[in-house]
Design a protein around this motif. Structure first.
Motif, mmCIF file in Angstrom:
data_model
loop_
_atom_site.group_PDB
_atom_site.id
_atom_site.type_symbol
_atom_site.label_atom_id
_atom_site.label_comp_id
_atom_site.label_asym_id
_atom_site.label_seq_id
_atom_site.Cartn_x
_atom_site.Cartn_y
_atom_site.Cartn_z
ATOM 1 N N PHE A 53 0.886 -1.105 -0.115
ATOM 2 C CA PHE A 53 0.051 -0.170 -0.031
ATOM 3 C C PHE A 53 1.032 1.129 0.009
ATOM 4 C CE2 PHE A 53 -2.913 -3.176 1.661
ATOM 5 C CZ PHE A 53 -4.048 -2.701 0.972
ATOM 6 N N THR A 55 0.770 5.016 1.436
ATOM 7 C CA THR A 55 -0.040 5.520 2.701
ATOM 8 C C THR A 55 0.586 7.068 2.690
ATOM 9 O OG1 THR A 55 1.426 4.833 4.302
ATOM 10 C CG2 THR A 55 -0.548 3.527 3.689
ATOM 11 N N ALA A 108 -4.853 5.774 1.764
ATOM 12 C CA ALA A 108 -4.342 4.658 1.403
ATOM 13 C C ALA A 108 -4.676 3.937 0.019
ATOM 14 C CB ALA A 108 -4.190 3.518 2.392
ATOM 15 N N LYS A 110 -3.465 0.660 -2.918
ATOM 16 C CA LYS A 110 -2.770 -0.188 -3.563
ATOM 17 C C LYS A 110 -1.476 0.210 -4.614
ATOM 18 C CE LYS A 110 -5.362 -4.409 -2.438
ATOM 19 N NZ LYS A 110 -5.666 -5.624 -2.974
#
Length: 182
Positions: A53, A55, A108, A110
């Motif tokens: 991820f 973030t 967040a 992917k």
């Protein structure tokens, strides 16, 4: 007097030898830390690339636009060909002159996701941003490499409209239309 001079010479020699020993130890330790940093940079970069991820709401930079060309920016988060989230933002009007950094409004997402940015103004420009990466940021102190790291988002390494990019979304690279459902 001769004994006094001989005693001072011995003490001065011992001090000089101590100072030289400290300098040699420091240089050896610094060289060893530099060598370890090179090894760890490769090892930890591989670990960071496995991060799934992104973030921290990273920034992208729009360049080449003037204040009339950027009224709003629409962000679409695309995952496996489907729009997951849609957000509309407005940059500060005084910020658009030569370039402006805009924060991606998703907390967040992917690394495999695609973000479609639609710059709305006199004309519309589309940017398809994908292929996100992380890198290992090695920690250094006053004495050199500390042996620790953290993974950071590489905001200068991603694809824009399918082409490698240096982190800037240039007006001339924007698309007039974009079919993101391919």
């Amino acid at each position: 007097m001769n004994k006094y001079l001989k005693g001072c010479s011995i003490i001065l020699g011992i001090l000089l030898l101590g100072i030289i020993s400290i300098i040699i130890w420091y240089n050896y330790d610094a060289a060893k830390r530099r060598q370890q940093a090179k090894i760890d940079a490769v090892k930890y970069s591989e670990i960071c690339e496995q991060t799934e991820f992104v973030t921290g709401k990273p920034y992208v930079t729009l360049t080449g636009f003037d204040s009339l060309e950027v009224n709003k920016v629409r962000f679409l988060l695309i995952r496996q060909g489907m729009a997951v989230r849609d957000t509309l933002t407005s940059p500060h009007p005084e910020a658009i002159y030569e370039s402006v950094s805009i924060q991606i409004p998703f907390a967040a997402f992917k690394k495999t996701d695609t973000i479609v940015m639609q710059v709305i103004g006199e004309h519309e420009y589309f940017f398809q941003v994908s292929d996100f990466h992380h890198y290992a940021y090695l920690h250094y102190g006053m004495m050199g490499y500390l042996g620790t790291y953290d993974c950071r988002f590489d905001d200068h390494r991603f694809l824009v409209n399918g082409k490698a990019n240096n982190g800037q979304l240039r007006k001339k690279d924007g698309l007039a239309t974009l079919d993101w459902k391919k």
